[in-house]
Design an enzyme around this catalytic site. Structure first.
Site, PDB file in Angstrom:
ATOM      1  N   GLU A 181      45.455  38.423  43.102  1.00 51.83           N
ATOM      2  CA  GLU A 181      46.913  38.547  43.263  1.00 51.83           C
ATOM      3  C   GLU A 181      47.594  37.187  43.158  1.00 51.83           C
ATOM      4  O   GLU A 181      48.811  37.106  43.081  1.00 51.83           O
ATOM      5  CB  GLU A 181      47.237  39.221  44.594  1.00 51.83           C
ATOM      6  CG  GLU A 181      46.862  40.686  44.587  1.00 51.83           C
ATOM      7  CD  GLU A 181      47.284  41.426  45.840  1.00 51.83           C
ATOM      8  OE1 GLU A 181      47.527  40.767  46.878  1.00 51.83           O
ATOM      9  OE2 GLU A 181      47.374  42.667  45.782  1.00 51.83           O
ATOM     10  N   HIS A 223      37.702  32.149  43.670  1.00 52.36           N
ATOM     11  CA  HIS A 223      36.897  32.871  42.679  1.00 52.36           C
ATOM     12  C   HIS A 223      35.673  33.503  43.354  1.00 52.36           C
ATOM     13  O   HIS A 223      35.330  34.655  43.101  1.00 52.36           O
ATOM     14  CB  HIS A 223      36.376  31.919  41.592  1.00 52.36           C
ATOM     15  CG  HIS A 223      37.423  31.311  40.717  1.00 52.36           C
ATOM     16  ND1 HIS A 223      37.691  29.956  40.709  1.00 52.36           N
ATOM     17  CD2 HIS A 223      38.262  31.862  39.795  1.00 52.36           C
ATOM     18  CE1 HIS A 223      38.634  29.700  39.811  1.00 52.36           C
ATOM     19  NE2 HIS A 223      39.009  30.835  39.252  1.00 52.36           N
ATOM     20  N   LEU A 228      35.338  26.724  39.200  1.00 48.38           N
ATOM     21  CA  LEU A 228      35.350  27.738  40.266  1.00 48.38           C
ATOM     22  C   LEU A 228      35.574  27.128  41.642  1.00 48.38           C
ATOM     23  O   LEU A 228      35.107  26.029  41.943  1.00 48.38           O
ATOM     24  CB  LEU A 228      34.038  28.522  40.246  1.00 48.38           C
ATOM     25  CG  LEU A 228      33.720  29.263  38.941  1.00 48.38           C
ATOM     26  CD1 LEU A 228      32.433  30.072  39.086  1.00 48.38           C
ATOM     27  CD2 LEU A 228      34.871  30.174  38.520  1.00 48.38           C
ATOM     28  N   MET A 268      38.269  31.277  34.189  1.00 52.08           N
ATOM     29  CA  MET A 268      38.296  30.147  33.260  1.00 52.08           C
ATOM     30  C   MET A 268      37.454  28.996  33.833  1.00 52.08           C
ATOM     31  O   MET A 268      37.622  27.833  33.431  1.00 52.08           O
ATOM     32  CB  MET A 268      39.733  29.703  33.001  1.00 52.08           C
ATOM     33  CG  MET A 268      40.540  30.811  32.334  1.00 52.08           C
ATOM     34  SD  MET A 268      41.863  30.223  31.302  1.00 52.08           S
ATOM     35  CE  MET A 268      42.890  29.450  32.504  1.00 52.08           C
TER      36      MET A 268
HETATM   37  P1  AMP Z   1      41.313  31.619  36.614  1.00 51.94           P
HETATM   38  O1  AMP Z   1      39.961  31.001  36.510  1.00 51.94           O
HETATM   39  O2  AMP Z   1      42.337  30.725  37.196  1.00 51.94           O
HETATM   40  O3  AMP Z   1      41.731  32.288  35.326  1.00 51.94           O
HETATM   41  O4  AMP Z   1      41.160  32.804  37.666  1.00 51.94           O
HETATM   42  C1  AMP Z   1      40.207  33.828  37.503  1.00 51.94           C
HETATM   43  C2  AMP Z   1      40.561  34.943  38.434  1.00 51.94           C
HETATM   44  O5  AMP Z   1      40.521  34.472  39.765  1.00 51.94           O
HETATM   45  C3  AMP Z   1      41.971  35.507  38.202  1.00 51.94           C
HETATM   46  O6  AMP Z   1      41.948  36.907  38.383  1.00 51.94           O
HETATM   47  C4  AMP Z   1      42.775  34.817  39.273  1.00 51.94           C
HETATM   48  O7  AMP Z   1      43.908  35.551  39.671  1.00 51.94           O
HETATM   49  C5  AMP Z   1      41.758  34.753  40.393  1.00 51.94           C
HETATM   50  N1  AMP Z   1      42.091  33.690  41.354  1.00 51.94           N
HETATM   51  C6  AMP Z   1      42.265  32.383  41.097  1.00 51.94           C
HETATM   52  N2  AMP Z   1      42.600  31.728  42.225  1.00 51.94           N
HETATM   53  C7  AMP Z   1      42.644  32.658  43.205  1.00 51.94           C
HETATM   54  C8  AMP Z   1      42.943  32.613  44.606  1.00 51.94           C
HETATM   55  N3  AMP Z   1      43.282  31.491  45.222  1.00 51.94           N
HETATM   56  N4  AMP Z   1      42.884  33.778  45.297  1.00 51.94           N
HETATM   57  C9  AMP Z   1      42.564  34.944  44.671  1.00 51.94           C
HETATM   58  N5  AMP Z   1      42.276  35.033  43.372  1.00 51.94           N
HETATM   59  C10 AMP Z   1      42.314  33.920  42.648  1.00 51.94           C
END
Ligand code: AMP
Length: 280
Positions: free
Chosen positions: A148, A36, A32, A29
């Site tokens: 995760e 990410h 970043l 989303m």
């Molecule tokens: P988001 O932009 O928050 O929807 O996240 C995109 C992807 O990145 C999703 O699969 C999240 O689980 C992963 N993600 C976000 N923050 C972290 C983090 N600190 N460690 C590992 N993966 C993450």
């Protein structure tokens, strides 16, 4: 690095690529951070081509305010992705992803969506399933990468892929943390200085639970966590659960040969933070 803003242009590009080349897909989303980027780097190692999507999906937000305040930093996102040699970035509009209604489909995730995040965020996982399915149809990735950090989301996506027979390998990625243990999140940028200082307590608490897990019963551990946050003026506990890693059902009794995980959601003011940890 190529940037595409419509489904049509992205698909034209993907169609021109040799079908035998593996495509790694990282849905995000935006806003970043290094968490990410660690996923994108992993996808780059394991695939010949990497597609990252940046799309703030309206149907997975149950509160209009939360959607409105979600950070958007597209220029910086593109800069960061370029630095790590991402191949393709897809930044679609809401109309492109939802050509008819901006509405979720209903999924049967065998109950994985009814607990924790699903219980506190109405319709959240139907929204996640809808957008991820649509993105899979557009990108047709060989592998798709999920953190995760959102462990329940990862399990829900695995369930959808299995039930709907989608030809993609789901790759879990470890939680990426700040040096003080706070799980990286786009929402962390909205924390005040005081909230940011207090936020590592979330991970510290999970580590403590993990340390005590073999000696103490679950009721004791739950009460311990509740007490920790009751005595904290800055962080407010929304839920803490110890659940079976596969079913995500919470339990008060430990059974042998079952893997357990602790899950937590905490408010720092209006900012909602989640984290989780494997216990055994
Ligand atoms: P988001 O932009 O928050 O929807 O996240 C995109 C992807 O990145 C999703 O699969 C999240 O689980 C992963 N993600 C976000 N923050 C972290 C983090 N600190 N460690 C590992 N993966 C993450």
């Amino acid at each position: 690095m190529k940037v595409f803003k419509t489904v049509g242009l992205l698909q034209k590009k993907l169609m021109s690529i040799d079908k035998n080349r593996s495509i790694g897909f990282v849905p995000t989303m935006g806003a970043l951070h290094k968490g990410h980027l660690s996923i994108v780097k992993k996808a780059k190692k394991e695939n010949e081509l990497v597609v990252v999507s940046v799309f703030v999906n309206p149907t997975q937000f149950d509160k209009a305010d939360d959607l409105k305040s979600y950070p958007v930093t597209v220029d910086n996102d593109l800069k960061l992705l370029k630095e790590i040699h991402c191949d393709i970035v897809f930044i679609p509009s809401v109309e492109d992803v939802y050509p008819e209604n901006v509405q979720s489909s209903n999924f049967d995730f065998d109950g994985l969506d009814k607990v924790m995040e699903g219980a506190f965020r109405d319709g959240h996982f139907d929204g996640v399933g809808t957008v991820v399915k649509r993105l899979f149809e557009i990108v047709e990735p060989t592998r798709a990468y999920f953190g995760e950090k959102d462990f329940q989301q990862l399990q829900v996506i695995k369930k959808m892929v299995k039930k709907d027979n989608i030809a993609v390998q789901i790759v879990p990625c470890e939680i990426y943390r700040e040096n003080d243990g706070l799980a990286m999140s786009s929402r962390n940028t909205r924390l005040s200085e005081e909230q940011r200082e207090e936020a590592p307590l979330i991970h510290q608490t999970l580590l403590n639970v993990k340390k005590l897990f073999s000696e103490r019963d679950i009721k004791y551990l739950k009460k311990m966590v509740e007490d920790i946050f009751k005595s904290n003026d800055i962080l407010e506990l929304e839920y803490f659960e110890i659940a079976n890693t596969s079913t995500l059902l919470s339990t008060n009794n430990k059974l042998p040969n079952i893997n357990y995980r602790a899950f937590i959601a905490v408010f720092a003011g209006k900012v909602r933070l989640i984290d989780n940890i494997a216990l055994n």
